[in-house]
Design a protein around this motif. Structure first.
Motif, short mmCIF file in Angstrom:
data_model
loop_
_atom_site.label_atom_id
_atom_site.label_comp_id
_atom_site.label_asym_id
_atom_site.label_seq_id
_atom_site.Cartn_x
_atom_site.Cartn_y
_atom_site.Cartn_z
N ILE A 178 0.83 -1.21 0.00
CA ILE A 178 0.00 0.00 0.00
C ILE A 178 0.86 1.26 0.00
N LEU A 179 1.89 1.28 0.81
CA LEU A 179 2.76 2.46 0.85
C LEU A 179 3.45 2.68 -0.50
N LEU A 180 3.90 1.62 -1.13
CA LEU A 180 4.52 1.75 -2.46
C LEU A 180 3.50 2.24 -3.49
N LEU A 181 2.29 1.72 -3.39
CA LEU A 181 1.24 2.11 -4.33
C LEU A 181 0.88 3.58 -4.18
N ILE A 182 0.75 4.05 -2.95
CA ILE A 182 0.43 5.46 -2.71
C ILE A 182 1.59 6.34 -3.18
N GLY A 183 2.81 5.89 -2.97
CA GLY A 183 3.97 6.63 -3.47
C GLY A 183 3.95 6.72 -4.99
N GLN A 184 3.60 5.62 -5.64
CA GLN A 184 3.53 5.62 -7.10
C GLN A 184 2.41 6.54 -7.59
N LEU A 185 1.27 6.51 -6.90
CA LEU A 185 0.16 7.39 -7.25
C LEU A 185 0.60 8.85 -7.16
N ASN A 186 1.25 9.22 -6.07
CA ASN A 186 1.68 10.61 -5.89
C ASN A 186 2.76 11.01 -6.89
N TYR A 187 3.72 10.12 -7.14
CA TYR A 187 4.76 10.44 -8.12
C TYR A 187 4.15 10.63 -9.51
N THR A 188 3.29 9.70 -9.91
CA THR A 188 2.67 9.77 -11.23
C THR A 188 1.85 11.05 -11.36
N TRP A 189 1.11 11.38 -10.30
CA TRP A 189 0.30 12.59 -10.32
C TRP A 189 1.18 13.83 -10.46
N THR A 190 2.19 13.95 -9.62
CA THR A 190 3.03 15.14 -9.61
C THR A 190 3.73 15.31 -10.96
N ASN A 191 4.23 14.21 -11.50
CA ASN A 191 4.89 14.25 -12.79
C ASN A 191 3.93 14.74 -13.88
N THR A 192 2.70 14.26 -13.83
CA THR A 192 1.72 14.64 -14.85
C THR A 192 1.21 16.06 -14.63
N GLU A 193 0.95 16.45 -13.38
CA GLU A 193 0.48 17.81 -13.12
C GLU A 193 1.50 18.84 -13.61
N SER A 194 2.78 18.53 -13.48
CA SER A 194 3.81 19.49 -13.91
C SER A 194 3.76 19.73 -15.43
N LEU A 195 3.15 18.83 -16.17
CA LEU A 195 3.03 19.03 -17.62
C LEU A 195 2.07 20.16 -17.97
N LEU A 196 1.28 20.59 -16.99
CA LEU A 196 0.41 21.75 -17.22
C LEU A 196 1.24 22.97 -17.58
N ILE A 197 2.50 22.98 -17.16
CA ILE A 197 3.40 24.08 -17.51
C ILE A 197 3.44 24.27 -19.02
N TYR A 198 3.53 23.18 -19.77
CA TYR A 198 3.62 23.27 -21.23
C TYR A 198 2.31 23.73 -21.85
N LEU A 199 1.19 23.33 -21.24
CA LEU A 199 -0.10 23.79 -21.75
C LEU A 199 -0.26 25.28 -21.47
N ILE A 200 0.17 25.72 -20.30
CA ILE A 200 0.13 27.15 -19.98
C ILE A 200 0.99 27.93 -20.97
N ALA A 201 2.20 27.44 -21.22
CA ALA A 201 3.11 28.13 -22.14
C ALA A 201 2.49 28.25 -23.53
N GLY A 202 1.95 27.15 -24.01
CA GLY A 202 1.39 27.16 -25.36
C GLY A 202 0.14 28.01 -25.49
N LEU A 203 -0.74 27.89 -24.52
CA LEU A 203 -2.00 28.63 -24.60
C LEU A 203 -1.82 30.12 -24.33
N ALA A 204 -0.93 30.46 -23.40
CA ALA A 204 -0.70 31.87 -23.07
C ALA A 204 0.34 32.51 -23.99
N LYS A 205 0.95 31.67 -24.83
CA LYS A 205 1.97 32.14 -25.76
C LYS A 205 3.12 32.82 -25.01
#
Length: 160
Positions: free
Chosen positions: A7-34
C-alpha cells in the motif's frame, strides 16, 4: 507486513505519477498563453493548488483565439485529470491506519462534512483489494493523461 509495504509503495507511485503529470500543465500554460517555458513555470508555481492550475489551463483554452479542436482536446484532458485528482487527493490528505500485522489497512479522511445542524469528520474507509485495484487503475489513467498532454504539446508545437 506485505500489504503494509504494498500500500505504501502504491500510494507513493500514485503521488509520483500525479506530480509528474500535473507538472506538464506548464507546457499547456506556455502554449495557450503564448509565453516561454520559464514564464509558464513562474505562473504554475504561483498558483499553489491543482484546482487553480487546472482552471487556468481551462480558461486559457476557452479563449476565442484557441481553435475549437485544440480547445476540445485540452478541456478533455483537464477534465480527466480533475477526475483522477479526487482519488489522489483522498490518499494525499488522509491518515493511514494498519493493524499489528500490517495486513489490514484503512484511511481516515481529514475533512469536515457540515450538515444543517451537525458536523462529521474523520470518515474511516478500508483499503481492500477492490480499492487497491481502483488505485492501480487511477495510476494507469494518469499515465495515459501524461501521454495525451505530451501529444498535445508536440502536435501544437508548444514551448518545451
Amino acid at each position: 507486513m506485505k500489504k503494509f509495504h504494498e500500500i505504501l509503495l502504491l500510494i507513493g507511485q500514485l503521488n509520483y505519477t500525479w506530480t509528474n503529470t500535473e507538472s506538464l500543465l506548464i507546457y499547456l500554460i506556455a502554449g495557450l498563453a503564448k509565453v516561454d517555458k520559464e514564464t509558464a513555470i513562474v505562473i504554475f508555481l504561483t498558483l499553489n493548488t491543482t484546482r487553480a492550475r487546472l482552471e487556468l489551463v481551462e480558461r486559457l483554452a476557452k479563449l476565442e483565439k484557441t481553435p475549437l479542436a485544440r480547445r476540445q482536446e485540452i478541456l478533455a484532458v483537464t477534465q480527466q485529470l480533475g477526475r483522477e485528482g479526487k482519488l489522489r487527493n483522498k490518499y494525499s490528505h488522509c491518515i493511514y491506519s494498519f493493524d499489528e500485522t500490517g495486513d489490514q489497512a484503512s484511511t481516515q479522511l481529514m475533512s469536515i462534512f457540515d450538515s444543517k445542524d451537525t458536523i462529521k469528520y474523520g470518515k474511516i474507509e478500508q483499503i481492500d483489494d477492490s480499492e487497491i485495484a481502483r488505485i492501480n487503475e487511477a495510476i494507469e489513467q494518469i499515465m495515459r493523461i501524461n501521454k495525451e498532454i505530451w501529444a498535445i504539446v508536440e502536435r501544437y508545437s508548444f514551448p518545451r
